[in-house]
Scaffold this active site. Sequence first.
Site, short mmCIF file in Angstrom:
data_model
loop_
_atom_site.label_atom_id
_atom_site.label_comp_id
_atom_site.label_asym_id
_atom_site.label_seq_id
_atom_site.Cartn_x
_atom_site.Cartn_y
_atom_site.Cartn_z
N ASN A 148 1.19 -1.04 -0.02
CA ASN A 148 0.03 -0.06 0.26
C ASN A 148 1.15 1.15 -0.15
O ASN A 148 1.63 1.76 0.20
CB ASN A 148 -1.43 0.15 1.27
CG ASN A 148 -1.96 -1.11 1.37
OD1 ASN A 148 -2.30 -2.00 -0.03
ND2 ASN A 148 -2.07 -1.35 2.85
N GLY A 153 -4.13 3.69 1.15
CA GLY A 153 -4.42 2.66 2.56
C GLY A 153 -2.85 2.42 3.38
O GLY A 153 -3.75 1.52 4.51
N HIS A 167 6.59 -1.32 3.37
CA HIS A 167 6.84 -3.11 4.53
C HIS A 167 5.67 -3.89 3.08
O HIS A 167 5.08 -3.59 2.38
CB HIS A 167 5.85 -3.54 5.27
CG HIS A 167 4.34 -2.29 5.64
ND1 HIS A 167 4.35 -0.87 6.12
CD2 HIS A 167 3.15 -2.83 5.01
CE1 HIS A 167 3.37 -0.14 5.94
NE2 HIS A 167 2.08 -2.06 6.17
N LEU A 168 5.87 -4.88 2.74
CA LEU A 168 5.04 -5.58 1.79
C LEU A 168 4.03 -7.14 2.24
O LEU A 168 5.05 -7.87 3.47
CB LEU A 168 6.84 -6.34 1.35
CG LEU A 168 6.38 -7.29 0.34
CD1 LEU A 168 5.48 -7.35 -1.47
CD2 LEU A 168 7.58 -8.66 -0.68
N HIS A 169 3.17 -6.70 1.91
CA HIS A 169 2.02 -7.78 2.91
C HIS A 169 2.33 -9.32 1.67
O HIS A 169 2.31 -9.09 0.78
CB HIS A 169 1.08 -7.16 2.48
CG HIS A 169 0.38 -5.88 3.64
ND1 HIS A 169 -0.27 -6.44 4.81
CD2 HIS A 169 1.07 -5.19 3.11
CE1 HIS A 169 -0.49 -5.17 4.87
NE2 HIS A 169 -0.22 -4.75 4.44
P1 5GP Z 1 -0.58 -1.44 6.07
O1 5GP Z 1 -1.94 0.13 5.63
O2 5GP Z 1 0.50 -0.01 6.04
O3 5GP Z 1 0.51 -1.23 4.66
O4 5GP Z 1 -0.55 -2.07 6.82
C1 5GP Z 1 -0.04 -2.41 8.27
C2 5GP Z 1 -0.40 -3.31 8.54
O5 5GP Z 1 0.65 -3.36 9.67
C3 5GP Z 1 -2.07 -4.20 9.21
O6 5GP Z 1 -2.01 -4.60 8.28
C4 5GP Z 1 -1.38 -4.21 10.36
O7 5GP Z 1 -2.54 -4.83 10.70
C5 5GP Z 1 -0.16 -4.52 10.77
N1 5GP Z 1 0.57 -3.56 12.23
C6 5GP Z 1 0.12 -2.38 12.73
N2 5GP Z 1 0.68 -2.71 13.96
C7 5GP Z 1 1.18 -3.57 14.35
C8 5GP Z 1 1.49 -4.24 14.86
O8 5GP Z 1 2.30 -3.23 15.34
N3 5GP Z 1 2.32 -5.56 14.96
C9 5GP Z 1 2.30 -6.28 14.09
N4 5GP Z 1 3.04 -7.65 13.84
N5 5GP Z 1 1.38 -5.59 12.75
C10 5GP Z 1 1.40 -4.44 12.81
#
Ligand code: 5GP
Length: 106
Positions: free
Chosen positions: A85, A91, A98-100
């Site tokens: 994202n 989003g 980071h890569l999901h």
């Molecule tokens: P983004 O929306 O920025 O692409 O995704 C952020 C992701 O980080 C979300 O899927 C959320 O659940 C995850 N996330 C947020 N805070 C933490 C955390 O403290 N630890 C872990 N393991 N994941 C997190």
Amino acid sequence: MDDCIFCKIINKEIPADFVHEDEKCIAIKDINPKATTHLLILPKKHIASVIELEEGDEKIAGHLIKMAKDIASKLGLKGYKLQINVGKDGGQEVFHLHLHLLSQFA
Ligand code: 5GP
Ligand code: ZN
């Protein structure tokens, strides 16, 4: 970055479920999984998002994809999605690149 939650995880200041660590990146389980397997692969270098990638970061960006492939293969995942994202309007909620890695398989 002092106020970055992912930097704090990288520095082991706050806990996370690590599945991989090397000199350039870590992989952790997402705290709020949106698939059977939901991992986050992030560079140790604080890069806020794809928008902030600089000259010379190509190796790091490529490494994230290569690690996703290696981890998925180690876990025996038959198929998966890789998602990044980008920006608030894309989003993105955590501003450390980071890569999901998402898979219906465990
Ligand atoms: P983004 O929306 O920025 O692409 O995704 C952020 C992701 O980080 C979300 O899927 C959320 O659940 C995850 N996330 C947020 N805070 C933490 C955390 O403290 N630890 C872990 N393991 N994941 C997190
Ligand atoms: Zn950070």
